[in-house]
Design a protein around this motif. Structure first.
Motif, mmCIF file in Angstrom:
data_model
loop_
_atom_site.group_PDB
_atom_site.id
_atom_site.type_symbol
_atom_site.label_atom_id
_atom_site.label_comp_id
_atom_site.label_asym_id
_atom_site.label_seq_id
_atom_site.Cartn_x
_atom_site.Cartn_y
_atom_site.Cartn_z
ATOM 1 N N PRO A 1 -1.279 1.645 9.103
ATOM 2 C CA PRO A 1 -1.135 3.076 8.509
ATOM 3 C C PRO A 1 0.155 3.215 7.746
ATOM 4 O O PRO A 1 0.899 2.344 7.847
ATOM 5 C CB PRO A 1 -0.828 3.539 9.890
ATOM 6 N N ILE A 2 0.158 4.256 6.855
ATOM 7 C CA ILE A 2 1.369 4.650 5.980
ATOM 8 C C ILE A 2 1.982 5.779 6.658
ATOM 9 O O ILE A 2 0.859 6.887 7.190
ATOM 10 C CB ILE A 2 0.817 5.005 4.547
ATOM 11 N N THR A 3 3.181 5.955 6.701
ATOM 12 C CA THR A 3 3.807 7.297 7.329
ATOM 13 C C THR A 3 4.800 7.790 6.340
ATOM 14 O O THR A 3 5.517 7.292 5.705
ATOM 15 C CB THR A 3 4.400 6.988 8.571
ATOM 16 N N LEU A 4 4.626 9.018 5.945
ATOM 17 C CA LEU A 4 5.634 9.754 4.985
ATOM 18 C C LEU A 4 6.515 10.734 5.871
ATOM 19 O O LEU A 4 5.948 11.545 6.711
ATOM 20 C CB LEU A 4 4.841 10.514 4.126
ATOM 21 N N PHE B 1 -5.180 6.648 -2.601
ATOM 22 C CA PHE B 1 -5.801 5.771 -1.968
ATOM 23 C C PHE B 1 -7.251 6.229 -2.351
ATOM 24 O O PHE B 1 -8.073 6.309 -1.533
ATOM 25 C CB PHE B 1 -5.566 6.072 -0.525
ATOM 26 N N LYS C 1 4.264 5.590 -7.374
ATOM 27 C CA LYS C 1 3.671 6.890 -7.654
ATOM 28 C C LYS C 1 4.554 7.813 -7.347
ATOM 29 O O LYS C 1 4.758 9.105 -8.166
ATOM 30 C CB LYS C 1 2.259 7.281 -7.159
ATOM 31 N N THR C 2 5.099 7.922 -6.387
ATOM 32 C CA THR C 2 5.973 8.765 -5.711
ATOM 33 C C THR C 2 7.102 9.042 -6.723
ATOM 34 O O THR C 2 7.700 10.050 -7.297
ATOM 35 C CB THR C 2 6.550 8.587 -4.448
ATOM 36 N N ALA D 1 -4.699 -4.162 1.908
ATOM 37 C CA ALA D 1 -3.480 -3.185 1.463
ATOM 38 C C ALA D 1 -3.077 -3.101 0.214
ATOM 39 O O ALA D 1 -3.059 -2.326 -0.504
ATOM 40 C CB ALA D 1 -2.179 -3.230 2.404
ATOM 41 N N ALA E 1 0.761 -1.267 0.200
ATOM 42 C CA ALA E 1 0.013 0.028 -0.097
ATOM 43 C C ALA E 1 0.906 1.321 -0.148
ATOM 44 O O ALA E 1 0.191 2.493 -0.485
ATOM 45 C CB ALA E 1 -1.085 -0.081 1.184
ATOM 46 N N ILE E 2 2.175 1.240 0.096
ATOM 47 C CA ILE E 2 2.963 2.627 0.024
ATOM 48 C C ILE E 2 3.025 2.972 -1.390
ATOM 49 O O ILE E 2 3.488 2.102 -2.167
ATOM 50 C CB ILE E 2 4.468 2.017 0.707
ATOM 51 N N PRO E 3 2.739 4.259 -1.624
ATOM 52 C CA PRO E 3 2.494 4.980 -2.889
ATOM 53 C C PRO E 3 4.180 5.180 -3.276
ATOM 54 O O PRO E 3 4.314 6.292 -3.748
ATOM 55 C CB PRO E 3 1.701 5.919 -2.673
ATOM 56 N N PHE F 1 -6.663 -1.303 7.109
ATOM 57 C CA PHE F 1 -5.080 -1.822 7.122
ATOM 58 C C PHE F 1 -4.190 -0.921 7.805
ATOM 59 O O PHE F 1 -4.752 0.079 7.982
ATOM 60 C CB PHE F 1 -4.773 -2.524 5.512
ATOM 61 N N PRO G 1 5.150 13.943 -0.438
ATOM 62 C CA PRO G 1 4.218 14.120 -1.297
ATOM 63 C C PRO G 1 2.870 13.774 -0.664
ATOM 64 O O PRO G 1 2.145 12.893 -1.087
ATOM 65 C CB PRO G 1 4.668 12.984 -2.432
ATOM 66 N N LEU H 1 9.042 6.424 3.180
ATOM 67 C CA LEU H 1 7.839 6.115 3.133
ATOM 68 C C LEU H 1 7.658 4.639 3.859
ATOM 69 O O LEU H 1 8.339 3.878 3.666
ATOM 70 C CB LEU H 1 7.173 5.828 1.824
ATOM 71 N N VAL H 2 6.547 4.563 4.956
ATOM 72 C CA VAL H 2 6.539 3.282 5.820
ATOM 73 C C VAL H 2 5.136 2.881 5.651
ATOM 74 O O VAL H 2 4.197 3.617 5.777
ATOM 75 C CB VAL H 2 7.026 3.706 7.315
ATOM 76 N N GLY H 3 5.039 1.474 5.563
ATOM 77 C CA GLY H 3 3.479 0.985 5.852
ATOM 78 C C GLY H 3 3.504 -0.507 5.438
ATOM 79 O O GLY H 3 4.477 -1.097 5.098
ATOM 80 N N PRO H 4 2.304 -0.920 5.454
ATOM 81 C CA PRO H 4 1.975 -2.546 5.116
ATOM 82 C C PRO H 4 2.540 -2.812 3.711
ATOM 83 O O PRO H 4 1.921 -2.252 2.769
ATOM 84 C CB PRO H 4 0.674 -2.638 5.217
#
Lengths: 447, 447
Positions: B301-304, B154, A148-149, A313, A143-145, B299, B145, A304-307
């Motif tokens: 979290p996402i952290t940027l 999302f 796209k980034t 996700a 799920a981490i974008p 699901f 971003p 970027l951190v995530g599942p």
């Protein structure tokens, strides 16, 4: 009314099922407004699906979704405008189905990292020729974008380095080894019990999954052709709880990283256990979570951190890719025309420059350390730290050739040097018989 | 050849200058291929600029960039297709210039959070009517971003909560207060010396900057109209090194957070010093760095994390926004049609539910703690932790009304309760005369 985007979906496993349910839920959601249609300006409708058996589709209890026997037949189906491939596998039937969709002028969304790593350039060329999208956000980092980034978020920037924790299985095992002081084997079996690792774990734990993902990120960041054979790969099976403990004492944590970095000799792509300084965001990422750090030239990094996995996700990333297609957005698959992608070369690791963590089992006799120090000095290797501890109260190992020689762990941390120098020095040290077994060598990723 | 996207730029300060140089460098870069044009499929050309004086433009030494006296004149200039507003300020000349550009059918890029927070809905409506873009990645989180991620990344998800460290000045001050055990005032003066804080720091340290940013993120995440007056705001000036130390002991770190969260009574938007559990990514973000955590429903979290300010970092976001325009991508400014944005209401903070950190200066006499405990129990407040320490060797405070009563710090951490209950209990406790001064109350953000 605006016409919906009509979608065909091949593969109804965990992720495919989640995508199907998410699209169906949106379409039938009258109470809360349809978020997806509101955001896209038009609905996205699942009209047909293929799977190994029709029973898989029936089990989802969806309304009005046609079953199509063959994935390639679905890909060419005249009703659909976008084809979603969630079967997996680097060859057929996934490959020929995607080729069929692109040839028929349909946009494609896939989560198939293996296929992209192996055939991404050819598929991107086919998408470009047909003037359609080939989107794959879900292929790297769940799920981490991150796709796209890298594709859109830094259009005016060049990058110095992109690196990340891209395999949840390995990060789970390393996290557990550290917190519970267990062996690699014990943690692997635990991960298998919990469903975090496959029955045959080689693909994950030996780094091949991470290699496919970093090859995709390297292409997006540096404009090289995606090529998993250009990635140097080492897995985590040789890491011991002793290494993890020593790393913590020295201010590091060991992570399996995929790294793509601009060097004087080109773009270096590698996967290996890595000592990450504890103050970096990646060092704090534990368990099955994924994370990517992007270092643009000229300003501080973005992390970027995530599942990195899981049905919901991963489905979220697939649906976001479909939303871009529904909104009429078309981005080049690897962020630039295929003709502009440079060839990838495998990084010559002997020229890799960096700091090294070295753990030796030094035999306990006069002159051992002098011998080790001499051979490091001969290769111009300077040491940042030396840690030597007598094992307290441990019995001598049965493999000990001489009861008067108790191998004691010696940990060395070098300043930046070349891989070549380290290999040569360690080979000499081993030849002198002052160490037992093979040295453990872990690269340090700093500055 | 493909026509370049012709850009007019209003405002040549740090960010504007960086944008101008970046665009010019790309255009003149013959050796390395033009990354931006390669990624967009067409060049992006700065053709005209406005600034307070023509000298600012001349000082940049750019080729072929026309100076236009008035920002609104530049916005209407027939040669330009996209207008970049980097003047700042929530009113004119920025507002009328952007309105002029949109009315003339030109896409707009701005980093102006104050203007967007105040007039974002009207400007988005104008962009929608004209069928052009209004992009503002640089308005929140600098190079991170986060706008693109919430707008596009999302599309099929709804969110439970979005929260972040959105003001580098506050995060720098809190980081220094903790690491150096210095007062708020000392760290503020240091930040001012280093250029991290303004001569009048109110806008940053009292939370108003963060409020504008969280109002923008709340609109993107939850589809509410952006409205800074709907945000409850508290700054960091009352935080003491004692609070930071106690937080660390209890497993938290204090951060100024902007929080937008779905509650039973609607979308709650608030800015205040917050106890963040140390195992959350946001707790590890130190110094001027920014970070945002996005919690999708269903699901993890996402952290940027990344640089929230700085010329090069902010310019990177502006140029990425221009790149989307050059590629013909148009996304609705707040991710959905203006007509679908719901009204924002100010969160009734007395109904806020959560855990609380409370620091009291308890007078040292029998029965004090019983009184405190009684009034908490009367409001059904349960305690997770109680920390009471005698100050070692400190002289009695001069403000101590009675030399036999030495106020000693008592720290209470409550389980989830309502703000109303906490306020009532503390008011009663204060009325009984068992505490000196006012209680310090800091909300805990958990679960």
């Amino acid at each position: 009314m605006v016409e919906p985007l009509k979608v065909g979906l091949a593969g109804l496993g965990t992720v495919g099922g989640s995508v199907a349910r998410l699209l169906q839920k949106q379409e039938s959601n009258a109470s809360e407004s349809n978020i997806l249609a509101t955001r896209c300006g038009r609905p996205i409708r699942l009209v047909a699906a293929s799977a190994k058996t029709k029973g898989e589709l029936d089990a989802l209890g969806l309304d009005g979704v046609r079953f199509v026997d063959s994935p390639s037949g679905l890909a060419r189906d005249p009703e659909i405008e976008a084809f979603v491939e969630l079967m997996g596998g680097e060859g057929d039937p996934a490959k020929s189905a995607i080729e069929a969709a692109l040839a028929a002028g349909k946009s494609v969304v896939t989560a198939n990292k293996a296929l992209l790593a192996r055939h991404g350039v050819a598929l991107a060329a086919a998408a470009e020729k047909a003037g359609v999208s080939l989107n794959f956000e879900a292929a790297v980092g769940g799920a981490i974008p991150v796709v796209k980034t890298l594709r859109e978020g830094f259009a005016g920037n060049s990058f110095d380095r992109v690196y990340g924790i891209l395999n949840g299985t390995c990060n789970y095992i390393l996290s557990r080894m550290e917190s519970e002081k267990l062996s690699f084997g014990d943690c692997l079996r635990e991960a298998q019990r919990l469903g975090y690792a496959e029955a045959d774990p080689t693909f994950d734990v030996e780094g091949f999954d991470t290699a496919q993902k970093i090859a995709i990120l390297a292409s997006l960041a540096f404009g090289v052709q995606v090529d998993p054979d250009a990635v140097y790969v080492e897995g985590i099976s040789s890491i011991t709880p002793e290494d993890l403990e020593a790393a913590a004492e020295l201010g590091y944590r060991i992570k399996l990283l995929g790294v793509a970095v601009r060097t004087e000799s080109g773009i270096e792509q590698r996967v290996h256990p890595t000592m990450v300084p504890l103050d970096r965001p990646l060092a704090r990422v534990m368990g099955v979570t994924n994370a990517v750090t992007i270092e643009p030239a000229g300003f501080p990094p973005i992390t970027l951190v995530g599942p990195g996995a899981g049905g919901a996700a991963t489905a979220s990333a697939v649906v976001a890719d479909l939303a871009d297609i529904a909104r009429g957005v078309r981005t080049m698959p690897f962020g630039r025309p295929v003709s502009q992608l440079a060839g990838s070369r495998r990084a010559p690791m002997q020229r890799h420059e960096g700091g090294y963590y070295i753990r030796l089992a030094a035999v306990d006799r006069p002159g051992t350390f002098a011998t080790i120090a001499k051979h490091l000095a001969d290769e111009h290797i300077s040491l940042e730290s030396i840690v030597q501890r007598r094992r307290n109260g441990e019995p001598h190992g049965g493999s000990d050739p001489d009861r008067t020689q108790t191998p004691a762990p010696v940990i060395l941390v070098t300043y930046a040097t070349s891989e070549d120098a380290v290999r040569k020095a360690l080979s000499e040290i081993k030849n002198r018989g002052v160490i037992a077994g093979n040295p453990q060598v872990i690269r340090i990723e700093k500055n």
